[in-house]
Design an enzyme around this catalytic site. Structure first.
Site, PDB file in Angstrom:
ATOM      1  N   ARG A  36      48.176  36.352  67.180  1.00  0.00           N
ATOM      2  CA  ARG A  36      48.193  37.796  67.449  1.00  0.00           C
ATOM      3  C   ARG A  36      47.415  38.132  68.723  1.00  0.00           C
ATOM      4  O   ARG A  36      47.777  39.078  69.428  1.00  0.00           O
ATOM      5  CB  ARG A  36      47.596  38.558  66.269  1.00  0.00           C
ATOM      6  CG  ARG A  36      48.571  38.620  65.120  1.00  0.00           C
ATOM      7  CD  ARG A  36      48.022  39.440  63.996  1.00  0.00           C
ATOM      8  NE  ARG A  36      49.079  39.784  63.069  1.00  0.00           N
ATOM      9  CZ  ARG A  36      48.875  40.153  61.822  1.00  0.00           C
ATOM     10  NH1 ARG A  36      47.651  40.234  61.349  1.00  0.00           N
ATOM     11  NH2 ARG A  36      49.882  40.455  61.048  1.00  0.00           N
ATOM     12  N   LYS A 200      58.034  39.480  44.777  1.00  0.00           N
ATOM     13  CA  LYS A 200      58.288  40.768  44.135  1.00  0.00           C
ATOM     14  C   LYS A 200      59.502  41.478  44.682  1.00  0.00           C
ATOM     15  O   LYS A 200      59.611  41.706  45.878  1.00  0.00           O
ATOM     16  CB  LYS A 200      57.071  41.663  44.353  1.00  0.00           C
ATOM     17  CG  LYS A 200      55.843  41.199  43.623  1.00  0.00           C
ATOM     18  CD  LYS A 200      54.966  42.404  43.405  1.00  0.00           C
ATOM     19  CE  LYS A 200      53.522  42.037  43.271  1.00  0.00           C
ATOM     20  NZ  LYS A 200      52.679  43.010  43.965  1.00  0.00           N
ATOM     21  N   GLY A 354      54.472  37.487  57.591  1.00  0.00           N
ATOM     22  CA  GLY A 354      53.889  37.049  56.326  1.00  0.00           C
ATOM     23  C   GLY A 354      54.172  35.588  56.004  1.00  0.00           C
ATOM     24  O   GLY A 354      54.095  34.701  56.859  1.00  0.00           O
ATOM     25  N   GLY A 377      54.037  43.712  56.960  1.00  0.00           N
ATOM     26  CA  GLY A 377      54.269  45.002  56.294  1.00  0.00           C
ATOM     27  C   GLY A 377      55.076  45.939  57.178  1.00  0.00           C
ATOM     28  O   GLY A 377      56.005  46.609  56.713  1.00  0.00           O
TER      29      GLY A 377
HETATM   30  P1  AMP Z   1      55.989  37.866  48.976  1.00  0.00           P
HETATM   31  O1  AMP Z   1      54.590  38.197  49.367  1.00  0.00           O
HETATM   32  O2  AMP Z   1      56.628  38.867  48.083  1.00  0.00           O
HETATM   33  O3  AMP Z   1      56.864  37.508  50.177  1.00  0.00           O
HETATM   34  O4  AMP Z   1      55.901  36.564  48.073  1.00  0.00           O
HETATM   35  C1  AMP Z   1      55.461  35.332  48.534  1.00  0.00           C
HETATM   36  C2  AMP Z   1      55.070  34.498  47.348  1.00  0.00           C
HETATM   37  O5  AMP Z   1      56.161  34.378  46.472  1.00  0.00           O
HETATM   38  C3  AMP Z   1      54.643  33.091  47.682  1.00  0.00           C
HETATM   39  O6  AMP Z   1      53.285  32.973  47.426  1.00  0.00           O
HETATM   40  C4  AMP Z   1      55.468  32.231  46.735  1.00  0.00           C
HETATM   41  O7  AMP Z   1      54.712  31.219  46.102  1.00  0.00           O
HETATM   42  C5  AMP Z   1      55.944  33.230  45.716  1.00  0.00           C
HETATM   43  N1  AMP Z   1      57.169  32.794  45.053  1.00  0.00           N
HETATM   44  C6  AMP Z   1      58.364  32.546  45.595  1.00  0.00           C
HETATM   45  N2  AMP Z   1      59.236  32.126  44.671  1.00  0.00           N
HETATM   46  C7  AMP Z   1      58.595  32.101  43.493  1.00  0.00           C
HETATM   47  C8  AMP Z   1      58.963  31.760  42.164  1.00  0.00           C
HETATM   48  N3  AMP Z   1      60.203  31.344  41.875  1.00  0.00           N
HETATM   49  N4  AMP Z   1      58.017  31.873  41.197  1.00  0.00           N
HETATM   50  C9  AMP Z   1      56.770  32.295  41.495  1.00  0.00           C
HETATM   51  N5  AMP Z   1      56.376  32.632  42.723  1.00  0.00           N
HETATM   52  C10 AMP Z   1      57.258  32.534  43.724  1.00  0.00           C
END
Ligand code: AMP
Length: 396
Positions: A36, A200, A354, A377
């Site tokens: 950054r 999520k 991210g 974000g």
């Molecule tokens: P996000 O911040 O929503 O982009 O989520 C990223 C996180 O999602 C990472 O830390 C991954 O380990 C988690 N993740 C991805 N797929 C899975 C899964 N099938 N089960 C649990 N965690 C997951």
């Protein structure tokens, strides 16, 4: 309408308040990744070359309105001195008379670069306090925002300040981010494919809704997929599901079907009992009741083959979120395969910040992407079609 650019400003002899995003990962005062900082150098250099005094300001971490030496920007000042090959004045606050005096002293010494201390040491930054914003504005003659990663927040240094100092222009990094993401959304070379993963679905509902109307295919991976499966009664074992988003998932699937949009979910996955490196695991078809109380942690090989085939024909790709628990091998295989496939796309490839950045870096293909956004974000909000307050506030 595009914002006014720093390139359009007469900067000679003027003080520029430059909002940057120096929110870098720090461990025991050592910067672990200076991307950054390096991404902001072109704007800093342009302003210095044109004869401005640059007063750079950023947040770092979440100090919640109180000074905290672990989140000081001092190590950033030291790194900047090395990168810019010039003296950098570090001001121990971001507002008030001592800061003004530090700027005057720096100018007297022929040193036209000052880095202010962490803006979030003052609670008024995040509450967008008008008096605080006016105090920041009083330090300079013009405002330049290069902090794309902070532009989805209406804070004093991103939005409030624009009411008290004019003009307000976009920096070069801000322009680059807006151009890449904006072109993908409004004028993509087709086929346009989006890949969305991560934990999520709730974070990405609006992104899915906005992208569905624009893309030729939307590929879903990660835990997010299980909320879609459960919403259709498909067995998911103990996979991560957001039970309060089942209706939203059903509605998205309905919308996609009625609009004839291609929304693809995994057809197989890797299941395990525990998320630990090397834990016993097997590949199963989605919906196989043999999942029992195990959980899905990565997309399976048949899904990878299908997604790779879609990506092979793509000319524009936007990717946000890993396909599985990529931090824990071997559950990183699906994510790595998608990273390699995106790297070979003959067209524009945009990584939305991210964890996806960590994923392409880990797969060794970061330098083969057209654009890696510095703002996770902010890029998500942009892809959701929202107006970013820090961008909307800039002069046209
Ligand atoms: P996000 O911040 O929503 O982009 O989520 C990223 C996180 O999602 C990472 O830390 C991954 O380990 C988690 N993740 C991805 N797929 C899975 C899964 N099938 N089960 C649990 N965690 C997951």
């Amino acid at each position: 309408m595009p914002a006014l650019s720093v390139r359009d400003l007469d900067l000679k002899g003027r003080r520029v308040f430059l909002r940057v995003d120096f929110n870098v990962p720090l461990k025991d005062g050592v910067i672990e990744d200076d991307t950054r900082i390096r991404e902001s150098l072109p704007t800093i250099q342009l302003a210095l070359d044109r004869g401005a005094t640059v007063i750079a300001a950023s947040h770092l971490g979440r100090p919640k309105g109180t000074p905290n030496s672990a989140m000081s920007l001092k190590p950033v000042a030291e790194r900047l001195a090395v990168l810019l090959k010039r003296q950098v004045t570090f001001a121990h606050d971001c507002i008030g008379d001592p800061v003004r005096q530090a700027i005057e002293r720096a100018e007297r010494d022929g040193n036209r670069f000052v880095l202010l201390e962490n803006l979030r040491f003052h609670a008024e930054e995040e509450t967008n306090d008008p008096e605080f914003a006016a105090g920041l504005a009083a330090l300079a003659d013009v405002f330049v925002n290069d902090a794309f990663g902070a532009s989805h927040r209406a804070h004093a240094s991103t939005e409030g300040i624009t009411k008290y100092v004019k003009p307000s222009a976009a920096g070069l990094l801000m322009e680059k981010e807006l151009k890449h993401l904006g072109d993908a959304l409004t004028a993509p070379v087709r086929p346009f494919v989006a890949v969305l993963g991560g934990a999520k679905v709730s974070d990405k509902i609006e992104v899915i809704q906005n992208l569905l109307g624009r893309v030729d295919a939307l590929l879903i991976g990660g835990a997010m997929a299980y909320t879609f499966f459960k919403s259709h009664g498909v067995p998911v074992g103990t996979s991560l599901v957001e039970d309060d988003k089942l209706d939203a998932a059903r509605q998205i699937a309905r919308q996609a079907a009625s609009d004839g949009r291609r929304l693809e979910l995994p057809i197989d996955h890797v299941v395990t009992t525990t998320i630990e490196a090397g834990a016993p695991h097997e590949v199963q078809k989605i919906g196989d009741p043999a999942i029992g109380d195990r959980k899905g942690v990565d997309i399976g090989p048949a899904t990878v083959r299908g997604y790779v085939a879609v990506l092979a024909g793509a000319r524009t790709v936007v990717w946000n979120g890993p396909m599985g628990v990529f931090e824990v091998p071997p559950f990183d295989e699906g994510t790595n395969a998608i990273a390699r496939a995106v790297a070979t796309v003959r067209g524009t490839t945009i990584i939305g910040g991210g964890d996806s950045i960590a994923a392409v870096t880990k797969a060794g293909v970061a330098d083969r992407m057209s654009h890696i956004s510095t703002g996770g974000g902010a890029s998500l909000e942009f892809l959701a079609g929202r107006t970013l307050p820090g961008v909307a506030a800039l002069s046209q």
